[in-house]
Enzyme design. Structure first.
Site, PDB file in Angstrom:
ATOM      1  N   CYS A  66       1.066  -1.114  -0.108  1.00 49.38           N
ATOM      2  CA  CYS A  66      -0.074  -0.021  -0.125  1.00 49.38           C
ATOM      3  C   CYS A  66       0.841   1.241   0.167  1.00 49.38           C
ATOM      4  O   CYS A  66       1.879   1.410   0.725  1.00 49.38           O
ATOM      5  CB  CYS A  66      -1.090  -0.030   1.397  1.00 49.38           C
ATOM      6  SG  CYS A  66      -2.030   1.322   1.299  1.00 49.38           S
ATOM      7  N   CYS A  75      -3.117  -0.397   9.356  1.00 48.96           N
ATOM      8  CA  CYS A  75      -2.374  -1.394   9.596  1.00 48.96           C
ATOM      9  C   CYS A  75      -0.799  -1.079   9.715  1.00 48.96           C
ATOM     10  O   CYS A  75      -0.169  -0.389   8.867  1.00 48.96           O
ATOM     11  CB  CYS A  75      -2.509  -2.436   8.387  1.00 48.96           C
ATOM     12  SG  CYS A  75      -2.257  -2.075   6.675  1.00 48.96           S
ATOM     13  N   GLN A 288     -17.989 -11.203  12.191  1.00 54.59           N
ATOM     14  CA  GLN A 288     -16.487 -11.290  12.018  1.00 54.59           C
ATOM     15  C   GLN A 288     -15.999 -10.681  10.573  1.00 54.59           C
ATOM     16  O   GLN A 288     -16.616 -10.745   9.479  1.00 54.59           O
ATOM     17  CB  GLN A 288     -16.076 -12.982  11.891  1.00 54.59           C
ATOM     18  CG  GLN A 288     -16.396 -13.701  13.176  1.00 54.59           C
ATOM     19  CD  GLN A 288     -15.403 -13.236  14.338  1.00 54.59           C
ATOM     20  OE1 GLN A 288     -14.196 -12.606  13.962  1.00 54.59           O
ATOM     21  NE2 GLN A 288     -15.618 -13.397  15.649  1.00 54.59           N
ATOM     22  N   TYR A 316     -22.986 -12.589  25.154  1.00 52.18           N
ATOM     23  CA  TYR A 316     -22.411 -11.637  24.141  1.00 52.18           C
ATOM     24  C   TYR A 316     -22.693 -12.333  22.768  1.00 52.18           C
ATOM     25  O   TYR A 316     -21.863 -12.325  22.064  1.00 52.18           O
ATOM     26  CB  TYR A 316     -20.887 -11.355  24.547  1.00 52.18           C
ATOM     27  CG  TYR A 316     -20.847 -10.629  25.943  1.00 52.18           C
ATOM     28  CD1 TYR A 316     -20.893  -9.422  25.932  1.00 52.18           C
ATOM     29  CD2 TYR A 316     -20.209 -11.473  26.645  1.00 52.18           C
ATOM     30  CE1 TYR A 316     -20.669  -8.801  27.400  1.00 52.18           C
ATOM     31  CE2 TYR A 316     -20.021 -11.340  28.058  1.00 52.18           C
ATOM     32  CZ  TYR A 316     -20.172  -9.704  28.398  1.00 52.18           C
ATOM     33  OH  TYR A 316     -19.842  -9.224  29.551  1.00 52.18           O
ATOM     34  N   GLU A 337     -28.102 -11.495  24.239  1.00 51.90           N
ATOM     35  CA  GLU A 337     -27.403 -10.420  23.578  1.00 51.90           C
ATOM     36  C   GLU A 337     -28.204  -9.293  23.851  1.00 51.90           C
ATOM     37  O   GLU A 337     -29.503  -9.218  23.896  1.00 51.90           O
ATOM     38  CB  GLU A 337     -27.722 -10.566  22.140  1.00 51.90           C
ATOM     39  CG  GLU A 337     -27.133  -9.453  21.131  1.00 51.90           C
ATOM     40  CD  GLU A 337     -25.640  -8.964  21.613  1.00 51.90           C
ATOM     41  OE1 GLU A 337     -25.529  -7.597  21.445  1.00 51.90           O
ATOM     42  OE2 GLU A 337     -24.711  -9.916  21.885  1.00 51.90           O
ATOM     43  N   ASP A 387     -17.814 -14.487  24.273  1.00 52.30           N
ATOM     44  CA  ASP A 387     -16.922 -13.879  22.936  1.00 52.30           C
ATOM     45  C   ASP A 387     -17.155 -12.283  23.114  1.00 52.30           C
ATOM     46  O   ASP A 387     -17.919 -11.723  22.480  1.00 52.30           O
ATOM     47  CB  ASP A 387     -17.356 -14.092  21.543  1.00 52.30           C
ATOM     48  CG  ASP A 387     -16.542 -13.620  20.486  1.00 52.30           C
ATOM     49  OD1 ASP A 387     -15.661 -12.839  20.840  1.00 52.30           O
ATOM     50  OD2 ASP A 387     -17.046 -13.877  19.423  1.00 52.30           O
ATOM     51  N   CYS A 414     -10.812 -10.989  21.249  1.00 54.00           N
ATOM     52  CA  CYS A 414     -10.011 -10.262  20.405  1.00 54.00           C
ATOM     53  C   CYS A 414      -8.872  -9.349  20.834  1.00 54.00           C
ATOM     54  O   CYS A 414      -8.192  -8.435  20.275  1.00 54.00           O
ATOM     55  CB  CYS A 414     -10.873  -9.231  19.726  1.00 54.00           C
ATOM     56  SG  CYS A 414     -11.880  -8.142  20.423  1.00 54.00           S
TER      57      CYS A 414
END
Length: 457
Positions: A66, A75, A288, A316, A337, A387, A414
């Site tokens: 990039c 990133c 995701q 969750y 949820e 999660d 995560c």
């Protein structure tokens, strides 16, 4: 700015190269630095620096794809060889969980990503303006305090995303609108773009200020729609939304959505151990971001559990992705949820995939668990799946887990930092970490997904 020499010895938690430099008491964090680099840098703050010249190339350095690398905050590791990225992530997980390592604990090798470019199905771009009125639509500069640059390309997503940004930028210039500012003035806040990797569905959502004096008029909205449709090979399959974000001091922020064009959702498909599952995604629902790697993640999670189970409780639950994946090994699954939009999608997903043994509950995890426990017919779960968001489990969720005392807890995270902290709280209550599987969901970033299995001893 002061110039200095710096040898990069390790990576900062944000992915910057970190090393010592003459004349500085603290290590410098160099944006774009790679372990093994020898650099001449410009020091912007006491600890943050930018590369001016590379005097010795690291053996782990590679050429980024990039044109925005490494200054883009999206990133931070495009200039790092992918295999070395995986080594660094594996090492990071090992360091975080070193205190848990015992005979029965298995730390597996990180699951690599087969597709390391154009793997994301969602990006969020920001609108910004400087004092002179110059307009910016794109991502945030690395190491900056929210400064946006005009994005021209992004290799984490398909080229369609860049086309959308370019067309919206043209629309913005012609619209007479201004970017939202922290003083609650201006109209344009963010642009969310999503594209299914398994269907031809696409979705665009523009978020604007909720103040009436900054509202978009009908002509501006119609022109926005037309610009988006110019980018799409199948305009009828593009979902377009306007989200109004109303921020009033002293009151909770409210959101209102207007469906402008196309279907009111998009579909994504996952192949889990030979079975194709279909999921509805509304504009604000979480899914995701890397669907192909999510297939590996969910398959690995499923393989970690020895079924069958009588009752699985999914906290969750989001759009009930994990509940649907795990329904095949359970007599009964209950998903909880908080987000009503996600719950609505979860119920649709249940029907789309013909799942009969799943109950979906909308509400706060802590309070709903208490309600379930008070039901005389409640069957305590033998497996609880969590999660949570990056912040980890809140106090209510920890309390709920300890009161339920399932034989197993599957904790997908995560953020392994908060995951390690939460596991530390559960271990004195009889739980032991028996398996940890790192997964590389986001190549060229420092982010790591981890699957942890805890068992009650």
């Amino acid at each position: 700015m002061k110039e200095s020499v710096c040898c990069i010895q390790r990576f900062h938690k944000k992915g910057y190269g970190t090393g010592k430099s003459p004349g500085f008491s603290k290590p410098l964090h160099v944006i774009g630095g790679v372990i093994g680099d020898e650099l001449i840098v410009e020091v912007k703050t006491k600890q943050r620096a930018f590369i001016k010249q590379i005097t010795h190339l690291s053996p782990y350095r590679t050429v980024p794809k990039c044109s925005h690398a490494p200054s883009c905050g999206g990133c931070s590791w495009q200039q790092v060889d992918y295999l070395f990225q995986l080594e660094q992530k594996q090492q990071r997980v090992h360091e975080l969980f070193a205190c848990f390592i015992k005979e029965q604990f298995i730390l597996k090798s990180i699951l690599s990503c087969d597709q390391i470019w154009q793997y994301r199905n969602k990006m969020e771009f920001s609108f910004s303006q400087d004092r002179s009125g110059q307009q910016f639509l794109g991502l945030i500069f690395a190491g900056s305090r929210g400064h946006v640059f005009n994005l021209q390309e992004c290799w984490l997503v398909s080229v369609w995303f860049s086309s959308v940004v370019a067309q919206v930028r043209l629309w913005w210039k012609q619209s007479g609108l201004s970017a939202y500012r922290l003083d609650n003035t201006g109209s344009l806040r963010t642009l969310i773009v999503r594209q299914s990797l398994s269907t031809s569905d696409r979705l665009v959502m523009l978020t604007v200020s909720g103040r009436p004096e900054y509202a978009l008029n009908k002509q501006q909205i119609q022109q926005f729609i037309q610009k988006i449709l110019l980018t799409a090979p199948e305009p009828e399959k593009v979902s377009i939304f306007l989200r109004i974000q109303q921020a009033i001091k002293g009151q909770p922020t409210q959101f209102f959505e207007m469906h402008l064009h196309g279907p009111d959702h998009m579909l994504e498909k996952l192949n889990i151990e030979g079975k194709t599952l279909t999921f509805k995604i509304s504009p604000t629902s979480f899914f995701q971001p890397n669907p192909r790697q999510a297939e590996k993640l969910f398959s690995s999670a499923l393989q970690a559990i020895q079924g069958p189970k009588k009752h699985i409780l999914d906290l969750y639950a989001g759009t009930a992705t994990l509940s649907i994946v795990f329904a095949k090994i359970a007599d009964r699954v209950t998903a909880i949820e908080l987000n009503p939009h996600a719950v609505f999608d979860a119920k649709v997903n249940k029907e789309l995939n013909h799942i009969k043994n799943l109950e979906i509950i909308c509400g706060d995890v802590g309070s709903k668990v208490q309600e379930l426990k008070n039901d005389p017919d409640f069957i305590f779960p033998d497996l609880v799946i969590v999660d949570p968001p990056r912040t980890g489990l809140d106090g209510k969720a920890i309390k709920a887990l300890l009161e339920l005392r399932p034989q197993e807890i599957l904790y997908i995270s995560c953020n392994p930092v908060t995951q390690a902290h939460d596991i530390q709280l559960l271990m004195p209550k009889g739980y032991q970490l028996v398996l940890l599987q790192p997964v590389d969901q986001f190549p060229h970033t420092v982010h790591i997904e981890t699957i942890a299995l805890l068992r009650l001893f």
